[in-house]
Design a protein around this motif. Structure first.
Motif, PDB file in Angstrom:
ATOM      1  N   SER A   1       0.829  -1.212   0.000  1.00 25.16           N
ATOM      2  CA  SER A   1       0.000   0.000   0.000  1.00 25.16           C
ATOM      3  C   SER A   1       0.862   1.260   0.000  1.00 25.16           C
ATOM      4  CB  SER A   1      -0.937  -0.001   1.208  1.00 25.16           C
ATOM      5  OG  SER A   1      -0.206   0.277   2.390  1.00 25.16           O
ATOM      6  N   ALA A   2       1.978   1.215   0.753  1.00 20.87           N
ATOM      7  CA  ALA A   2       2.844   2.398   0.835  1.00 20.87           C
ATOM      8  C   ALA A   2       3.542   2.650  -0.488  1.00 20.87           C
ATOM      9  CB  ALA A   2       3.865   2.215   1.950  1.00 20.87           C
ATOM     10  N   LEU A   3       4.040   1.563  -1.104  1.00 16.38           N
ATOM     11  CA  LEU A   3       4.744   1.724  -2.380  1.00 16.38           C
ATOM     12  C   LEU A   3       3.787   2.173  -3.478  1.00 16.38           C
ATOM     13  CD1 LEU A   3       7.227  -1.298  -2.439  1.00 16.38           C
ATOM     14  CD2 LEU A   3       7.790   1.132  -2.265  1.00 16.38           C
ATOM     15  N   ALA A   4       2.529   1.755  -3.373  1.00 13.99           N
ATOM     16  CA  ALA A   4       1.543   2.184  -4.367  1.00 13.99           C
ATOM     17  C   ALA A   4       1.393   3.703  -4.297  1.00 13.99           C
ATOM     18  CB  ALA A   4       0.208   1.501  -4.116  1.00 13.99           C
ATOM     19  N   LYS A   5       1.442   4.231  -3.054  1.00 14.91           N
ATOM     20  CA  LYS A   5       1.277   5.680  -2.892  1.00 14.91           C
ATOM     21  C   LYS A   5       2.482   6.460  -3.396  1.00 14.91           C
ATOM     22  CE  LYS A   5      -2.092   5.776   0.770  1.00 14.91           C
ATOM     23  NZ  LYS A   5      -2.410   6.064   2.151  1.00 14.91           N
ATOM     24  N   THR A   6       3.697   5.863  -3.223  1.00 12.68           N
ATOM     25  CA  THR A   6       4.899   6.584  -3.686  1.00 12.68           C
ATOM     26  C   THR A   6       5.257   6.183  -5.113  1.00 12.68           C
ATOM     27  OG1 THR A   6       6.401   4.881  -2.891  1.00 12.68           O
ATOM     28  CG2 THR A   6       5.827   6.619  -1.333  1.00 12.68           C
ATOM     29  N   LYS A   7       4.382   5.459  -5.776  1.00 10.02           N
ATOM     30  CA  LYS A   7       4.600   4.971  -7.141  1.00 10.02           C
ATOM     31  C   LYS A   7       5.879   4.136  -7.249  1.00 10.02           C
ATOM     32  CE  LYS A   7       1.644   8.219  -9.355  1.00 10.02           C
ATOM     33  NZ  LYS A   7       1.060   8.557  -8.081  1.00 10.02           N
ATOM     34  N   GLY A   8       6.084   3.301  -6.226  1.00  3.19           N
ATOM     35  CA  GLY A   8       7.217   2.381  -6.254  1.00  3.19           C
ATOM     36  C   GLY A   8       8.543   3.005  -5.863  1.00  3.19           C
ATOM     37  N   SER A   9       8.556   4.278  -5.516  1.00  2.00           N
ATOM     38  CA  SER A   9       9.822   4.925  -5.174  1.00  2.00           C
ATOM     39  C   SER A   9      10.109   4.771  -3.682  1.00  2.00           C
ATOM     40  CB  SER A   9       9.757   6.402  -5.530  1.00  2.00           C
ATOM     41  OG  SER A   9      10.732   7.102  -4.791  1.00  2.00           O
ATOM     42  N   THR A  10      11.388   4.463  -3.375  1.00  2.00           N
ATOM     43  CA  THR A  10      11.787   4.399  -1.978  1.00  2.00           C
ATOM     44  C   THR A  10      12.791   5.509  -1.676  1.00  2.00           C
ATOM     45  OG1 THR A  10      13.454   2.787  -2.597  1.00  2.00           O
ATOM     46  CG2 THR A  10      11.393   1.929  -1.690  1.00  2.00           C
TER      47      THR A  10
END
Lengths: 388, 305
Positions: A309-318
């Motif tokens: 869910s978190a990566l979906a919000k950041t569009k896969g960016s860490t």
């Protein structure tokens, strides 16, 4: 001797490099996969991988690669492997960690790396309180929670004379402390056994002599199998309510079967929790691994969903740590535990239930929810955590 | 404390002692006669328990489980002897420790691969389920009484074998003076193989008898092996009689220590000190006993003179 070793290392390095080129997000999975306690780590890993498989190998729409390491329940080895994951493999997110002693050891290198960490089992008190970290999230529970709910349950039931049993090590004492935080009656005896003690006959004789209203026991893993088997053989399980933590769970029930019927367990998750995600998770897990999932599998499944869910919000960016952290904190995922959310210290606020070992619809020995003494419960240390 | 409680702890001590004896008898013979340190002795115990769980799972017959464990361990001992151990008998102790430690790790992994990481299920045979009332609200599980009975039968059988048969005579002679037995024309390697197989079978029997009482799990043998080593040091290396004495001493001290040390300590100091101290004293009691025995009878309790 040296040349083949070098060659092997080179091949391994090449292999890793090749793999790294394909994956966009790298997840480091540290867990305990060997020794008597390995079943827990295996369940965590299986739960995590099930979620990943259901997402088509992607987290938040980005292809994910999981690098699995076995800490062998050794804190020093855990630190080495954590450093390897961070420095050599250059992972983007770390998850897993089965035991609290390993957790405490790896917390330092993890904090220094400033990576997002999503713990799916160990929840030691210091990390919930004074040493909390804004980058750490736990989809499991704070260690004391499962005992606290049983303490409340014992108070609600009006038990007046309790006997408490736990192995003689830090976690054992923490569990007893957690139980006493919510139990208001008298304690007739506290018994601390040797760690990994196989035989409980002397303690069982003491229980018979004390004749308590109920028993509180914390015997994780093989100790639990031993303790419950022997309690059942002595006929005590049917006579005295046995309230347990981490003793009867998905990893020990297959070895206990009918011997555990009627034993109580405190936990935040059980296979019969009423939520559509949970029902789907349980049936998918059973289909894939041919066994009833344990809470460890459920927690790790949630860890994968949380990261997703978190990566979906950041569009896969860490890359943007703050954005990823905020996205994690939102806990915007369909948890297998209805009402799950993160507290400001990264630990969950969730319902704590009491389960009874009983036969499920298919006649298998499983856990059945009987009460929810602590709804939307938060841990006792959150107030000490400075993170807002 | 009531007399029934005392009786329960006495039975517990005997039962644990006999389990230790089944392990220590083989260990002491192998060490005493072959001068061979076998750390993998505990793994044989684990394999026995797993074989029993496997057989029981397939056939639901405890008798077959016992048979499978005994035959399985006998065969395994012969294979191990041929494949790995025969080469080690003449090497020094460090080599043996390293090689058998490797065997422990190997066996643990193999069992993981074959059986998985969760302990397998093994129930008490229905005939031995239930308890026997001792009075005073105390009950004793029938399975443990059966364990004691089986242990006594094995101990007597072993005594007859060692004291009354020709093979037993050779075994005793081997324990006293290996070179002399060799020089007299006895096939020492066959004797070794026999002793090793006997030890393995006893281990397997210990495994199958403990399986209904204890968790059948990886690493279950290592813990008990350490205690078994303490037993043979207390009893005297190479002596089956010593192993029996040592086992019962350790079994009793464990049962009574666990029952009385915490209570005794809680009467002389507050619980925050007495609980941890009691638990530590219990863990250490076997080693304290060993130190005392070594101080006063360095060759073990069963040593003559």
């Amino acid at each position: 001797m040296k040349a083949p070793l070098l060659r092997l290392t080179a091949i391994c390095a090449l292999g890793l490099a090749a793999a790294a080129a394909h994956a966009d997000v790298k997840i480091g999975f540290l867990g305990t996969f060997s020794g008597p306690a390995a079943a827990l780590g295996q369940d965590q890993y299986d739960g995590f991988m099930l979620a990943l498989e259901q997402k088509g190998g992607k987290l938040g729409g980005t292809p994910a690669k999981v690098i699995k390491e076995d800490d062998q329940l050794k804190p020093d080895l855990g630190v080495q492997l954590m450093q390897k994951l961070i420095e050599k493999d250059k992972v983007d997110i770390v998850t897993g960690v089965t035991f609290s002693n390993v957790m405490m050891a790896v917390a330092k290198p993890l904090a220094a790396s400033e990576l997002i960490f999503v713990g799916s089992n160990a929840g030691p008190a210091p990390l919930a309180g004074k040493e909390c970290n804004a980058n750490f999230f736990f989809t499991s529970f704070q260690n004391d929670n499962q005992s606290e709910v049983l303490g409340k349950y014992a108070t609600d039931k009006g038990f007046k004379k309790l006997m408490l049993l736990a192995p003689n090590y830090q976690s054992g004492k923490d569990q007893v402390l957690g139980f006493k935080r919510f139990y208001k009656g008298a304690v007739a005896a506290e018994v601390y056994t040797q760690l990994n003690q196989p035989d409980y006959s002397a303690e069982i004789a003491q229980i018979q002599a004390v004749a308590p209203d109920a028993i509180f026991a914390f015997f994780p893993g093989g100790m639990g199998v031993n303790f419950i088997k022997q309690m059942s053989q002595s006929g005590l399980v049917k006579k005295v309510p046995l309230l347990t933590v981490s003793t009867v769970d998905g990893t020990t029930l297959p070895a206990l079967k009918d011997a555990a019927l009627g034993v109580f367990a405190g936990a935040a998750w059980g296979p019969d929790l009423p939520s559509p995600t949970n029902a789907a998770f349980v049936s998918a897990f059973e289909k894939k691994y041919k066994r009833i999932p344990s809470q460890y599998a459920a927690q790790a499944y949630d860890a994968a969903l949380a990261i997703d869910s978190a990566l979906a919000k950041t569009k896969g960016s860490t890359a943007d740590k703050a954005a990823l952290r905020t996205a994690m904190r939102a806990a915007d995922f369909p948890s297998v535990r209805p009402g799950f959310k993160f507290n400001h210290n990264g630990f969950p606020i969730q319902d704590q239930h009491v389960f009874e070992v009983a036969k499920d619809a298919q006649g298998r020995v499983s856990l059945k929810k009987i009460a929810t003494p602590l709804p939307a419960h938060q841990d006792a240390y959150a107030a000490e955590c400075p993170t807002k | 404390m009531s007399p029934e409680f005392l009786l329960t702890q006495l039975l517990n001590g005997v039962q644990f002692g006999l389990l230790l004896f089944l392990m220590a008898a083989g260990l002491t013979l192998v060490f005493g006669i072959m001068s061979f340190i076998n750390l993998a002795h505990g793994s044989l115990y684990m394999v026995g328990a797993y074989l029993a769980a496997l057989t029981y799972g397939r056939t639901e017959s405890f008798v077959l489980a016992v048979v499978a464990a005994i035959i399985g361990l006998f065969v395994l001992a012969l294979i191990l002897d041929r494949l790995a151990l025969a080469a080690l008998y003449r090497r020094d102790h460090l080599d043996q420790v390293l090689a058998t430690l490797g065997l422990v790790l190997f066996t643990n992994e193999l069992v993981t691969v074959v059986f998985g990481r969760s302990p397998p299920f093994l129930d008490i045979p229905p005939a031995l389920a239930g308890t026997v009332a001792l009075g005073g609200g105390l009950a004793y599980p029938l399975m443990r009484l059966a364990f004691i009975a089986a242990g006594v039968v094995v101990a007597v059988g072993l005594w007859l074998l060692i004291a009354r048969t020709r093979v037993g005579m050779l075994v005793r002679a081997g324990a006293d003076d290996r070179e002399m037995v060799d020089a007299l024309g006895v096939d020492v390697h066959r004797l070794y193989m026999l002793v090793f197989a006997l030890g393995a079978v006893l281990c397997g029997f210990a495994g199958v008898m403990s399986a209904p009482l204890l968790a059948v799990q990886i690493g279950m043998g290592e813990r008990i092996l350490i205690t078994a080593f303490v037993v043979i040091v207390i009893g005297g290396v190479g002596s089956v009689r010593g192993a029996l004495i040592g086992s019962l001493v350790i079994g009793m001290s464990d049962a009574f220590g666990r029952a009385y040390i915490p209570v005794a300590l809680s009467q002389i100091m507050p619980p925050q000190y007495s609980d941890p101290l009691g638990a530590s004293l219990i863990s250490a009691s076997a080693y304290i006993l060993m130190a005392l025995v070594l101080l006063f009878k360095p060759l073990g309790l069963a040593a003559r003179g």
